[in-house]
Design a protein around this motif. Structure first.
Motif, PDB file in Angstrom:
ATOM      1  N   GLU A   7      -8.963 -20.497   6.652  1.00 36.99           N
ATOM      2  CA  GLU A   7      -9.913 -19.923   7.260  1.00 36.99           C
ATOM      3  C   GLU A   7      -9.957 -20.675   8.638  1.00 36.99           C
ATOM      4  O   GLU A   7     -10.230 -19.559   9.473  1.00 36.99           O
ATOM      5  CB  GLU A   7     -11.013 -20.970   6.890  1.00 36.99           C
ATOM      6  CG  GLU A   7     -11.904 -19.922   5.295  1.00 36.99           C
ATOM      7  CD  GLU A   7     -12.232 -18.927   4.849  1.00 36.99           C
ATOM      8  OE1 GLU A   7     -12.675 -18.564   6.149  1.00 36.99           O
ATOM      9  OE2 GLU A   7     -11.992 -18.014   3.719  1.00 36.99           O
ATOM     10  N   VAL A  33     -16.242 -10.873  10.418  1.00 32.83           N
ATOM     11  CA  VAL A  33     -15.668  -8.805  10.845  1.00 32.83           C
ATOM     12  C   VAL A  33     -15.202  -8.522  12.519  1.00 32.83           C
ATOM     13  O   VAL A  33     -17.096  -8.728  12.374  1.00 32.83           O
ATOM     14  CB  VAL A  33     -16.632  -7.924   9.715  1.00 32.83           C
ATOM     15  CG1 VAL A  33     -16.015  -6.340   9.776  1.00 32.83           C
ATOM     16  CG2 VAL A  33     -15.658  -8.016   8.270  1.00 32.83           C
ATOM     17  N   ASN A  46     -10.643  -7.675   9.512  1.00 36.18           N
ATOM     18  CA  ASN A  46     -11.623  -8.852   8.974  1.00 36.18           C
ATOM     19  C   ASN A  46     -10.701  -9.856   7.775  1.00 36.18           C
ATOM     20  O   ASN A  46      -9.141  -9.297   7.787  1.00 36.18           O
ATOM     21  CB  ASN A  46     -12.318  -8.080   7.714  1.00 36.18           C
ATOM     22  CG  ASN A  46     -11.413  -7.276   7.371  1.00 36.18           C
ATOM     23  OD1 ASN A  46     -10.992  -6.004   6.899  1.00 36.18           O
ATOM     24  ND2 ASN A  46     -11.297  -8.361   5.601  1.00 36.18           N
ATOM     25  N   LYS A  47     -11.115 -10.564   7.963  1.00 35.99           N
ATOM     26  CA  LYS A  47     -10.326 -12.198   6.881  1.00 35.99           C
ATOM     27  C   LYS A  47     -10.545 -11.549   5.436  1.00 35.99           C
ATOM     28  O   LYS A  47     -11.373 -11.479   4.982  1.00 35.99           O
ATOM     29  CB  LYS A  47     -10.610 -13.451   7.028  1.00 35.99           C
ATOM     30  CG  LYS A  47     -11.669 -13.744   6.817  1.00 35.99           C
ATOM     31  CD  LYS A  47     -11.808 -14.766   7.369  1.00 35.99           C
ATOM     32  CE  LYS A  47     -13.572 -15.348   7.313  1.00 35.99           C
ATOM     33  NZ  LYS A  47     -14.035 -17.248   7.913  1.00 35.99           N
ATOM     34  N   HIS A  48      -9.457 -11.761   4.787  1.00 32.25           N
ATOM     35  CA  HIS A  48      -9.926 -11.357   3.047  1.00 32.25           C
ATOM     36  C   HIS A  48      -9.296 -12.869   2.407  1.00 32.25           C
ATOM     37  O   HIS A  48      -8.273 -12.975   2.487  1.00 32.25           O
ATOM     38  CB  HIS A  48      -9.000 -10.464   2.843  1.00 32.25           C
ATOM     39  CG  HIS A  48      -8.924  -9.934   1.661  1.00 32.25           C
ATOM     40  ND1 HIS A  48      -8.572 -10.065   0.391  1.00 32.25           N
ATOM     41  CD2 HIS A  48     -10.199  -8.778   0.657  1.00 32.25           C
ATOM     42  CE1 HIS A  48      -8.634  -9.607  -0.898  1.00 32.25           C
ATOM     43  NE2 HIS A  48      -9.954  -8.400  -0.818  1.00 32.25           N
ATOM     44  N   THR A  51      -6.859 -12.621  -1.000  1.00 33.54           N
ATOM     45  CA  THR A  51      -5.333 -12.683  -0.660  1.00 33.54           C
ATOM     46  C   THR A  51      -4.872 -13.701   0.245  1.00 33.54           C
ATOM     47  O   THR A  51      -3.927 -13.625   0.382  1.00 33.54           O
ATOM     48  CB  THR A  51      -5.203 -11.281  -0.780  1.00 33.54           C
ATOM     49  OG1 THR A  51      -6.211 -10.830   1.026  1.00 33.54           O
ATOM     50  CG2 THR A  51      -5.464 -10.556  -1.571  1.00 33.54           C
ATOM     51  N   ARG A  52      -5.338 -14.218   1.325  1.00 33.94           N
ATOM     52  CA  ARG A  52      -5.268 -14.763   2.258  1.00 33.94           C
ATOM     53  C   ARG A  52      -4.563 -14.099   3.590  1.00 33.94           C
ATOM     54  O   ARG A  52      -3.514 -14.805   4.096  1.00 33.94           O
ATOM     55  CB  ARG A  52      -4.605 -16.382   2.101  1.00 33.94           C
ATOM     56  CG  ARG A  52      -5.296 -17.149   0.988  1.00 33.94           C
ATOM     57  CD  ARG A  52      -4.559 -18.825   0.737  1.00 33.94           C
ATOM     58  NE  ARG A  52      -5.406 -19.675   0.413  1.00 33.94           N
ATOM     59  CZ  ARG A  52      -4.858 -19.660  -0.975  1.00 33.94           C
ATOM     60  NH1 ARG A  52      -4.789 -18.751  -1.989  1.00 33.94           N
ATOM     61  NH2 ARG A  52      -5.842 -20.011  -1.497  1.00 33.94           N
ATOM     62  N   GLN A  53      -5.215 -12.874   3.719  1.00 34.47           N
ATOM     63  CA  GLN A  53      -4.510 -12.087   4.492  1.00 34.47           C
ATOM     64  C   GLN A  53      -5.760 -11.517   5.606  1.00 34.47           C
ATOM     65  O   GLN A  53      -6.879 -11.485   5.427  1.00 34.47           O
ATOM     66  CB  GLN A  53      -4.304 -10.680   3.748  1.00 34.47           C
ATOM     67  CG  GLN A  53      -2.801 -11.690   2.669  1.00 34.47           C
ATOM     68  CD  GLN A  53      -2.455  -9.896   2.256  1.00 34.47           C
ATOM     69  OE1 GLN A  53      -3.326  -9.123   2.175  1.00 34.47           O
ATOM     70  NE2 GLN A  53      -1.348  -9.783   1.700  1.00 34.47           N
ATOM     71  N   TRP A  55      -7.181  -7.833   7.584  1.00 32.05           N
ATOM     72  CA  TRP A  55      -6.711  -6.630   6.980  1.00 32.05           C
ATOM     73  C   TRP A  55      -7.328  -5.690   7.480  1.00 32.05           C
ATOM     74  O   TRP A  55      -8.307  -6.251   9.199  1.00 32.05           O
ATOM     75  CB  TRP A  55      -7.723  -6.498   6.126  1.00 32.05           C
ATOM     76  CG  TRP A  55      -7.845  -6.583   4.675  1.00 32.05           C
ATOM     77  CD1 TRP A  55      -6.379  -7.719   3.950  1.00 32.05           C
ATOM     78  CD2 TRP A  55      -7.794  -6.187   3.143  1.00 32.05           C
ATOM     79  NE1 TRP A  55      -6.172  -7.967   2.674  1.00 32.05           N
ATOM     80  CE2 TRP A  55      -6.646  -6.869   2.588  1.00 32.05           C
ATOM     81  CE3 TRP A  55      -8.922  -5.718   2.285  1.00 32.05           C
ATOM     82  CZ2 TRP A  55      -7.096  -6.907   1.106  1.00 32.05           C
ATOM     83  CZ3 TRP A  55      -9.344  -5.679   1.751  1.00 32.05           C
ATOM     84  CH2 TRP A  55      -8.104  -6.418   0.868  1.00 32.05           C
ATOM     85  N   SER A  57      -8.040  -2.114   9.797  1.00 33.10           N
ATOM     86  CA  SER A  57      -8.278  -0.470   9.661  1.00 33.10           C
ATOM     87  C   SER A  57      -8.159  -0.203  11.033  1.00 33.10           C
ATOM     88  O   SER A  57      -9.372  -0.529  11.755  1.00 33.10           O
ATOM     89  CB  SER A  57     -10.175  -0.030   8.588  1.00 33.10           C
ATOM     90  OG  SER A  57     -10.234   1.597   8.579  1.00 33.10           O
ATOM     91  N   HIS A  65      -2.473  -4.993   5.696  1.00 32.96           N
ATOM     92  CA  HIS A  65      -2.322  -5.928   5.865  1.00 32.96           C
ATOM     93  C   HIS A  65      -1.168  -7.153   6.245  1.00 32.96           C
ATOM     94  O   HIS A  65      -0.049  -6.551   6.396  1.00 32.96           O
ATOM     95  CB  HIS A  65      -2.057  -6.802   3.704  1.00 32.96           C
ATOM     96  CG  HIS A  65      -2.855  -5.685   3.586  1.00 32.96           C
ATOM     97  ND1 HIS A  65      -2.630  -4.732   2.068  1.00 32.96           N
ATOM     98  CD2 HIS A  65      -4.382  -4.886   3.907  1.00 32.96           C
ATOM     99  CE1 HIS A  65      -4.655  -4.723   1.644  1.00 32.96           C
ATOM    100  NE2 HIS A  65      -4.743  -3.971   2.476  1.00 32.96           N
TER     101      HIS A  65
END
Length: 101
Positions: A7, A33, A46-48, A51-53, A55, A57, A65
């Motif tokens: 985070e 985002v 954005n943070k995901h 999956t600690r990734q 992302w 687009s 990713h």
């Protein structure tokens, strides 16, 4: 990587991207985002957390990713591609920098 370090890293990255991109084009960070409106379309970063990734687009390179590589201090494409900052810098024509806290 534990949730708290992820985070912190992700929030630091998104804030730095908003600051670096926002000086050149429309960028807004809200709720984890980052939305960037450029000449070629709209980019979403954005943070995901599951999956600690991070992302991405992109209207140019599609969906990607990125996972944090502690050895290099970079967010690397999980499919063996480039660093996130290199991709965004190239696509947006903006020099971007970020260092892990």
């Amino acid at each position: 990587m534990a949730d708290i370090p992820f985070e912190s890293l992700a929030d630091s990255l998104l804030a730095a991207l908003e600051e670096g991109i926002g000086s050149r084009t429309d960028a807004e960070l809200q709720g984890g985002v980052l939305t960037v409106e450029g000449d070629g379309g709209i980019w979403l970063v954005n943070k995901h957390a599951p999956t600690r990734q991070i992302w991405l687009s992109s209207p140019r390179s599609g969906a990607r990713h990125y996972a944090f590589d502690s050895g290099t201090g970079q967010w690397r494409d999980t499919r063996g591609g480039d660093d996130l900052l290199a991709v965004l810098s190239s696509e947006l024509g903006i020099a971007l920098a970020w260092r892990a806290p």
